[in-house]
Design a protein around this motif. Structure first.
Motif, PDB file in Angstrom:
ATOM      1  N   TYR A 181       0.837  -1.194   0.000  1.00  0.00           N
ATOM      2  CA  TYR A 181       0.000   0.000   0.000  1.00  0.00           C
ATOM      3  C   TYR A 181       0.872   1.243   0.000  1.00  0.00           C
ATOM      4  O   TYR A 181       2.084   1.181   0.244  1.00  0.00           O
ATOM      5  N   GLN A 195       0.774   5.464   1.285  1.00  0.00           N
ATOM      6  CA  GLN A 195       0.101   6.428   2.146  1.00  0.00           C
ATOM      7  C   GLN A 195       0.547   7.840   1.796  1.00  0.00           C
ATOM      8  O   GLN A 195       1.652   8.043   1.278  1.00  0.00           O
ATOM      9  N   TYR A 234       0.949  11.646   3.695  1.00  0.00           N
ATOM     10  CA  TYR A 234       0.985  12.375   4.956  1.00  0.00           C
ATOM     11  C   TYR A 234       1.156  13.863   4.665  1.00  0.00           C
ATOM     12  O   TYR A 234       1.748  14.255   3.665  1.00  0.00           O
ATOM     13  N   GLN A 244       2.848  17.340   6.404  1.00  0.00           N
ATOM     14  CA  GLN A 244       3.745  17.810   7.457  1.00  0.00           C
ATOM     15  C   GLN A 244       3.823  19.337   7.425  1.00  0.00           C
ATOM     16  O   GLN A 244       4.192  19.922   6.405  1.00  0.00           O
ATOM     17  N   GLY A 304       5.253  17.011  13.372  1.00  0.00           N
ATOM     18  CA  GLY A 304       5.372  15.669  12.826  1.00  0.00           C
ATOM     19  C   GLY A 304       4.365  15.447  11.707  1.00  0.00           C
ATOM     20  O   GLY A 304       3.368  16.147  11.599  1.00  0.00           O
ATOM     21  N   PRO A 305       4.643  14.467  10.843  1.00  0.00           N
ATOM     22  CA  PRO A 305       3.694  14.140   9.757  1.00  0.00           C
ATOM     23  C   PRO A 305       2.357  13.680  10.314  1.00  0.00           C
ATOM     24  O   PRO A 305       2.293  13.053  11.370  1.00  0.00           O
ATOM     25  N   PHE A 329      -1.138  11.580   9.098  1.00  0.00           N
ATOM     26  CA  PHE A 329      -1.692  10.677   8.086  1.00  0.00           C
ATOM     27  C   PHE A 329      -2.923  11.286   7.432  1.00  0.00           C
ATOM     28  O   PHE A 329      -3.778  11.869   8.109  1.00  0.00           O
ATOM     29  N   LEU A 352       3.976  14.221   2.009  1.00  0.00           N
ATOM     30  CA  LEU A 352       4.902  13.098   1.886  1.00  0.00           C
ATOM     31  C   LEU A 352       4.142  11.870   1.413  1.00  0.00           C
ATOM     32  O   LEU A 352       3.067  11.568   1.943  1.00  0.00           O
ATOM     33  N   ARG A 375       4.779   0.878   1.730  1.00  0.00           N
ATOM     34  CA  ARG A 375       5.226  -0.294   2.490  1.00  0.00           C
ATOM     35  C   ARG A 375       5.261  -1.479   1.544  1.00  0.00           C
ATOM     36  O   ARG A 375       4.304  -1.718   0.809  1.00  0.00           O
ATOM     37  N   ASN A 424       7.750  -7.706   8.369  1.00  0.00           N
ATOM     38  CA  ASN A 424       7.855  -6.463   9.138  1.00  0.00           C
ATOM     39  C   ASN A 424       8.736  -5.477   8.399  1.00  0.00           C
ATOM     40  O   ASN A 424       9.845  -5.177   8.821  1.00  0.00           O
ATOM     41  N   THR A 425       8.234  -5.002   7.296  1.00  0.00           N
ATOM     42  CA  THR A 425       9.029  -4.063   6.512  1.00  0.00           C
ATOM     43  C   THR A 425       8.671  -2.643   6.922  1.00  0.00           C
ATOM     44  O   THR A 425       7.529  -2.358   7.273  1.00  0.00           O
ATOM     45  N   PRO A 426       9.653  -1.743   6.875  1.00  0.00           N
ATOM     46  CA  PRO A 426       9.367  -0.381   7.314  1.00  0.00           C
ATOM     47  C   PRO A 426       8.597   0.411   6.270  1.00  0.00           C
ATOM     48  O   PRO A 426       8.578   0.059   5.090  1.00  0.00           O
ATOM     49  N   LEU A 427       7.978   1.478   6.728  1.00  0.00           N
ATOM     50  CA  LEU A 427       7.355   2.444   5.839  1.00  0.00           C
ATOM     51  C   LEU A 427       8.485   3.302   5.266  1.00  0.00           C
ATOM     52  O   LEU A 427       9.312   3.811   6.028  1.00  0.00           O
ATOM     53  N   PHE A 458       9.583   6.614   3.107  1.00  0.00           N
ATOM     54  CA  PHE A 458       9.032   7.924   2.745  1.00  0.00           C
ATOM     55  C   PHE A 458       9.766   8.549   1.569  1.00  0.00           C
ATOM     56  O   PHE A 458      10.983   8.390   1.408  1.00  0.00           O
ATOM     57  N   LYS A 486      10.693  12.307  -0.309  1.00  0.00           N
ATOM     58  CA  LYS A 486      11.258  13.533   0.253  1.00  0.00           C
ATOM     59  C   LYS A 486      10.204  14.606   0.490  1.00  0.00           C
ATOM     60  O   LYS A 486      10.430  15.556   1.237  1.00  0.00           O
ATOM     61  N   PHE A 512      11.830  11.887  15.192  1.00  0.00           N
ATOM     62  CA  PHE A 512      10.403  11.732  15.421  1.00  0.00           C
ATOM     63  C   PHE A 512      10.115  10.348  15.987  1.00  0.00           C
ATOM     64  O   PHE A 512      10.617   9.342  15.481  1.00  0.00           O
ATOM     65  N   GLY A 545       4.864  11.961  16.795  1.00  0.00           N
ATOM     66  CA  GLY A 545       5.050  12.986  17.812  1.00  0.00           C
ATOM     67  C   GLY A 545       5.515  14.285  17.177  1.00  0.00           C
ATOM     68  O   GLY A 545       5.715  14.352  15.958  1.00  0.00           O
TER      69      GLY A 545
END
Lengths: 113, 112
Positions: A32, A34, A36, A38, A43-44, A46, A89, A93, A98-101, A103, A105, B90, B104
């Motif tokens: 998927y 996403q 965001y 900012q 902080g970003p 969603f 942003l 994923r 357990n893969t990170p999101l 981002f 730039k 963050f 945060g």
């Protein structure tokens, strides 16, 4: 190599127009994507999520499209307002485990009154 | 009623010092994260914990050590600070690892 590119670093548009932001990716198979928002010094936050089997998602004045053939997502803000000015942003994923999101730039949008 | 909070908001320190940043979430989430946003604004994952267990560790120097005393807290300790550590850090949380993340306000670290 894997890349996420948000083509415009900055985008200026007139109030009331539709803002379109682009997110392209290479060498990813995202489960998927996403978007965001900012604001400076924060902080970003969603906004929207779109899955690989979805073409389009809407939320109020926001619309996201996802084309897995083109490897591209477009983010639209209709009837834009100065309050929409922020950095947007995209993040994706990958499918497995357990893969990170990851981002992009970001694109700094300025809506001019 | 802050959802994800971080302390301190600003941190200015000398090279070589050791410092800690704290993060707390009151959302009842299982998963917490640390991200680094550098001067070029790239937001990059550093660590992720789920139910106090490390699940993501992205090629971060050993000088960075996260600690999760319970599900609501994830602290970041940095040893021997270097100039290149200057960035905004963050913290974020999500209900589960694949869910939407809540960020945060950030901790602005400046190493002199």
């Amino acid at each position: 190599s894997q890349k996420i590119e948000q083509n415009s670093e900055a985008l200026n548009i007139q109030e009331g127009k539709t803002a379109t932001l682009t997110c392209n990716y290479t060498n990813y198979s995202p489960a998927y994507l996403q978007w965001y928002r900012q604001d400076p010094g924060r902080g970003p936050v969603f906004l929207l999520l779109i899955r690989e089997n979805e073409k389009e998602k809407r939320k109020e004045r926001l619309k996201v499209t996802f084309d897995t053939t083109l490897k591209q997502s477009l983010f639209h803000i209709t009837a834009s307002q100065p309050a929409d000015s922020a950095t947007y942003l995209c993040a994706l994923r990958k499918r497995a485990g357990n893969t990170p999101l990851v981002f992009g730039k970001g694109t700094r949008l300025s809506v001019i009154a | 009623d802050t959802a994800v909070s971080q302390t301190p908001k600003y941190l200015v320190t000398q090279m070589g010092n050791d410092k800690s940043i704290k993060c707390e979430q009151n959302l009842g989430h299982d998963t917490m994260y640390w991200y680094k946003q550098d001067s070029k604004k790239f937001l990059k994952i550093m660590f992720s914990y789920n139910n106090k267990e490390l699940i993501i560790n992205e090629t971060v120097p050993n000088r960075f050590s996260p600690k999760s005393p319970d599900k609501a807290h994830l602290n970041l300790h940095i040893n021997s600070l270097e100039l290149g550590d200057s960035a905004v850090y963050f913290c974020a949380s999500s209900l589960h690892p694949q869910e939407t993340q809540y960020f945060g306000p950030g901790t602005r670290l400046l190493v002199l």
